[in-house]
Design a protein around this motif. Structure first.
Motif, short mmCIF file in Angstrom:
data_model
loop_
_atom_site.label_atom_id
_atom_site.label_comp_id
_atom_site.label_asym_id
_atom_site.label_seq_id
_atom_site.Cartn_x
_atom_site.Cartn_y
_atom_site.Cartn_z
N GLN A 93 0.80 -1.22 0.00
CA GLN A 93 0.00 0.00 0.00
C GLN A 93 0.83 1.28 0.00
O GLN A 93 0.45 2.27 -0.62
CB GLN A 93 -0.98 -0.01 1.17
N ARG A 94 1.97 1.27 0.62
CA ARG A 94 2.85 2.45 0.61
C ARG A 94 3.30 2.75 -0.82
O ARG A 94 3.34 3.91 -1.24
CB ARG A 94 4.05 2.19 1.53
N ARG A 97 0.32 4.16 -2.86
CA ARG A 97 0.08 5.58 -2.55
C ARG A 97 1.09 6.47 -3.26
O ARG A 97 0.75 7.52 -3.79
CB ARG A 97 0.14 5.78 -1.04
N GLN A 98 2.36 6.05 -3.30
CA GLN A 98 3.38 6.82 -4.01
C GLN A 98 3.09 6.85 -5.51
O GLN A 98 3.23 7.87 -6.15
CB GLN A 98 4.78 6.22 -3.76
N TYR A 125 -7.85 4.03 1.27
CA TYR A 125 -6.50 4.59 1.36
C TYR A 125 -6.07 5.12 -0.01
O TYR A 125 -5.46 6.18 -0.10
CB TYR A 125 -5.55 3.51 1.87
#
Length: 127
Positions: A93-94, A97-98, A125
């Motif tokens: 997920q990180r 998001r980026q 998210y």
């Protein structure tokens, strides 16, 4: 809308594969009309997600664009096809998001027209 779609499927004997394939081709055509740039497909775990994975694979095959796809689950029959096309698939997920922040074009293949429930993680998210 669900009733209309169901009636069309019954009337024309559409299979999910035919529907997904046709939608993916049209989506690819539409994206090719847009300016060049990094494309991110946000894919849900339903027909919309399948369409996104297939469209991303087709676009990757026929384009020199940077193409990424984000998925929350890899249970799609199109997941293996996408991997075979060397599509970069994000599930951390990180990183998703980026990629959302870095993309020039974001293609929403998370939910369809019938969203009538709360949006949960990871989709909340991403959005």
């Amino acid at each position: 809308m669900r009733e209309i779609e169901s009636a069309e499927f019954d009337l024309h004997h559409f299979s999910d594969d035919v529907f997904i394939s046709a939608a993916a081709r049209k989506l690819k055509e539409r994206i090719n009309e847009l300016p060049q740039g990094k494309v991110l497909f946000l894919c849900g775990n339903n027909r919309n997600g399948d369409c996104g994975l297939l469209a991303a694979s087709l676009l990757l095959r026929d384009s020199d664009r940077k193409i990424l796809a984000a998925i929350s689950e890899n249970d799609s029959v199109y997941h293996e096809h996408a991997l075979g096309q060397n599509l970069e698939i994000l599930s951390v997920q990180r990183l998703v998001r980026q990629a959302v922040n870095d993309a020039d074009i974001i293609v929403d293949c998370i939910y369809g027209y019938d969203l009538d429930e709360e949006v949960f993680y990871p989709y909340s998210y991403w959005i």
